[in-house]
Scaffold this active site. Sequence first.
Site: not given
Ligand code: BES
Ligand code: ZN
Ligand code: MN
Length: 492
Positions: A259, A264, A271, A282, A342, A344, A346
């Site tokens: 990735k 992000d 966020k 990220d 968010d 994103e 996947r």
């Molecule tokens: N890049 C984030 C995941 C992340 C969160 C990495 C905190 C490191 C620390 C990912 O893109 C994301 O935002 N995931 C969301 C998914 C949710 C919206 C289903 C998450 O984990 O909150």
């Molecule tokens: Zn992300």
């Molecule tokens: Mn995200």
Amino acid sequence: MITVSNKKIGDFAGDILTIMVSPQADGTLSIPDPAVQACLAKAQDAGDFTGKADETLVVYPEKGLACKRLVFVGLGDKEKGREEIRKAGGIIGKKSMELKATSLAVTWYDVDLAMKEIGECLTEGILLGQYSFTKYKTSQDDDRAVFLKKIALFPQVSSAECRKGVVLAEVAAQAGKTARDMANEPGNKWTADDFAVFGRGLSRKFPIKCTVLSQRELSRLKMGGLLAVNQGSENGPKMVVLEYCCARKGADTLLLVGKGLTFDSGGISLKPGAGMEDMKYDMCGGAAVMAAMAAVGEEKPAGINVVAIVPATDNMPGSAAVKPGDIITSYSGKTIEVINTDAEGRLILMDALAYGVKEFKPTAIVDLATLTGAVLVGLGHHYTGLLSNDDALTGKIVAAGERSGEPVWRLPLGAEYTKQLKSEVADLKNIGGKTAGTITAAAFLQEFVGDTPWVHLDIAGTAWGFTEKSYIPKGPSGIGARTLIDLIRNWS
Ligand code: BES
Ligand code: ZN
Ligand code: MN
């Protein structure tokens, strides 16, 4: 420059001579070299050094030794494995920085581990411990890191074996540091273009083919996921494809996917502000995969083909950005209802995975991604989450992670979780509800790998702030790069 020496340690005239010390069963410390033993005896009598793990002692030798400083490092009285030696190496590397040393020699006694592994893990620890990122500091009073220029290991026996380990470690440690360097670059200095530039650089230096798919090709190929995530951004998307093909006919092909989300923000599903700066990390999955490919280029493995794909973009809330409720079509043809912009990672990975399976028909796939905050809830900063459709491949990666000091823990997959991704209006939705966030994210990816043996590594907890260790700095850890290298080395 790392050498393996057969000379006498007493003649080493550099900045630091390090002696790694294990206490005897009765707690005493005994070193065969009388000049060294003399330096140690006084400290031991004073109770200042007992040889337990992590302990250090700096001594300024008076006679019989040519070095400027002697540094004793305790190894403890327990059995020593790879990780203990690596950690001791990390202490030595950090101590050398503290003392602004440029030349170092290291020796040890009675370490019951294969000499090749000692050479490897010690070198890895020293080199990984010698890390700092000062590129953007301009002030002269900043404590600039001074790095070692010359390192000599004194194994006393089996120096050829030791040397073999050193060679492996130099490549692996460099990969770890390269991954950290990329991750440390902020979102305005490391964009999708920079992944492309790095990939092209590898193709100039090594027998690696690099193809960069830009906006136009991505549109032509209908990579609806990567394009949708990029919609709100001023910077174009890139899909960087690297191919290393060994000479051997019929060799397995390993596909690595990382990735490469260079920042992000969450997109329209923005966020919260606190801690958002960490989202420059990220792209750590992409960094690990790129760095591992650099090592593949150096080592040119004879029995395995390795293909790497890094889908790269940032996730921004511009006026053209993808919105909650939008329905997009992936490269595979499957339609996705975007519930949360968010989620994103996947969406960019689904296109990379489907494209990789179709174009390269890999024997196995490993993807690395900072995919979910949920993996931090489950495993904290100490284990990478592993999800897979294949027990044999899982076993290989668990072993590679173990050998590399990058532990992984498997979580389940299954139809119950996949069901959470059902959409009323499209084939899938991009989030699976409140529970099992790490698993539903992996279940989403699983839809795009077909029957190919596949392992997904969720490194959101370990890519930065990883378990505190001497050879792991604060900030990005470089996680994954060394595990992948180990996996490739031990493939067959
Ligand atoms: N890049 C984030 C995941 C992340 C969160 C990495 C905190 C490191 C620390 C990912 O893109 C994301 O935002 N995931 C969301 C998914 C949710 C919206 C289903 C998450 O984990 O909150
Ligand atoms: Zn992300
Ligand atoms: Mn995200």
